[in-house]
Design a protein around this motif. Structure first.
Motif, mmCIF file in Angstrom:
data_model
loop_
_atom_site.group_PDB
_atom_site.id
_atom_site.type_symbol
_atom_site.label_atom_id
_atom_site.label_comp_id
_atom_site.label_asym_id
_atom_site.label_seq_id
_atom_site.Cartn_x
_atom_site.Cartn_y
_atom_site.Cartn_z
ATOM 1 N N GLU A 1 0.862 -1.189 0.000
ATOM 2 C CA GLU A 1 0.000 0.000 0.000
ATOM 3 C C GLU A 1 0.895 1.234 0.000
ATOM 4 O O GLU A 1 1.825 1.323 0.797
ATOM 5 C CB GLU A 1 -0.910 -0.040 1.239
ATOM 6 N N ASP B 1 -3.039 -2.924 -2.639
ATOM 7 C CA ASP B 1 -3.827 -1.797 -3.127
ATOM 8 C C ASP B 1 -3.759 -1.756 -4.650
ATOM 9 O O ASP B 1 -2.755 -2.175 -5.247
ATOM 10 C CB ASP B 1 -3.275 -0.493 -2.538
ATOM 11 N N ILE B 2 -4.808 -1.260 -5.288
ATOM 12 C CA ILE B 2 -4.807 -1.126 -6.738
ATOM 13 C C ILE B 2 -3.825 -0.038 -7.174
ATOM 14 O O ILE B 2 -3.024 -0.216 -8.079
ATOM 15 C CB ILE B 2 -6.221 -0.794 -7.264
ATOM 16 N N SER B 3 -3.892 1.112 -6.511
ATOM 17 C CA SER B 3 -3.070 2.260 -6.898
ATOM 18 C C SER B 3 -1.765 2.256 -6.111
ATOM 19 O O SER B 3 -1.741 2.602 -4.936
ATOM 20 C CB SER B 3 -3.832 3.567 -6.629
ATOM 21 N N SER C 1 -9.023 -1.332 -2.061
ATOM 22 C CA SER C 1 -8.916 -0.154 -2.912
ATOM 23 C C SER C 1 -10.025 0.849 -2.645
ATOM 24 O O SER C 1 -11.098 0.504 -2.160
ATOM 25 C CB SER C 1 -8.953 -0.576 -4.382
#
Length: 221
Positions: free
Chosen positions: A15, A61-63, A89
């Protein structure tokens, strides 16, 4: 004082927001049978950490810094690292949940959900099950039964990397900046932009940029 079990479930967190990562680690470490064994904020470090620790579960996390968590999931699969991953996310399930499962995730939880949902999702994945929000699970089942998704949008036509480029266009990054952030060549980014224009039935780069900016703004509301 309660003693911790002899065999704890280990968790790696990938993250890029430090404050959220620390809050998540504290939440997980409160559980009697879990401990966070490592943290990372980017794909390269996350992959190395997961390969080294072989945790019971990875929360991704996606980002992430420089790229998408989807790429990390694909890298884990390509390297034969059989660690179950739960994607956490801020993005709505309708945008990334199915993409995350296709990339190898075992579940998807929205950051805006309650902590009890997150802990429940972690345990469900650890039990070998898949976790999705019940509302989105119903949509996926309906899609399987009917063979189509009545709520599908033009944006769903984009491949994972194309969506990532589209998102960065909407955030105002130039082709050169996108290439640098994703570690791609400028020509490659131009190719993705051309595919995006074609798949979204847009006439030129200006329309792509306008649509992308509007899309990012709507998701930020």
């Amino acid at each position: 004082m309660k003693s911790r079990p002899s065999k704890e479930l280990s968790v790696v967190i990938v993250e890029d927001h430090r404050m959220f990562r620390e809050q998540l680690a504290r939440l997980i470490n409160k559980a009697d049978d879990m401990r966070v064994c490592g943290e990372a904020d980017n794909i390269r470090d996350g992959l190395a950490l997961i390969k080294q620790e072989r945790p019971s579960i990875a929360i991704v996390d996606i980002s992430l810094e420089g790229s998408s968590g989807l790429e990390l999931l694909k890298d884990l699969r390509a390297h034969g690292v059989a660690v179950p991953a739960l994607v956490l996310s801020m993005h709505d399930e309708s945008l990334y949940a199915e993409r995350a499962l296709r990339a190898g995730a075992r579940g998807y939880v929205n950051k805006h959900g309650a902590s009890v949902e997150l802990m429940g999702a972690i345990r469900q994945v650890l039990n070998g099950e898949i976790y999705l929000n019940p509302r989105f699970m119903s949509r996926m089942i309906n899609k399987m039964i009917n063979g189509r998704d009545s709520s599908a949008r033009p944006i769903d036509r984009l491949a994972d990397r194309e969506l990532e480029v589209f998102d960065l266009v909407g955030r105002g990054l130039t082709t050169r900046e996108i290439a640098a952030q994703l570690g791609l060549g400028i020509t490659t980014v131009d190719t993705y932009r051309a595919r995006i224009k074609e798949k979204l039935n847009l006439e030129n780069a200006r329309q792509v940029a306008r649509f992308a900016v509007q899309w990012v703004a709507e998701r930020s509301v």
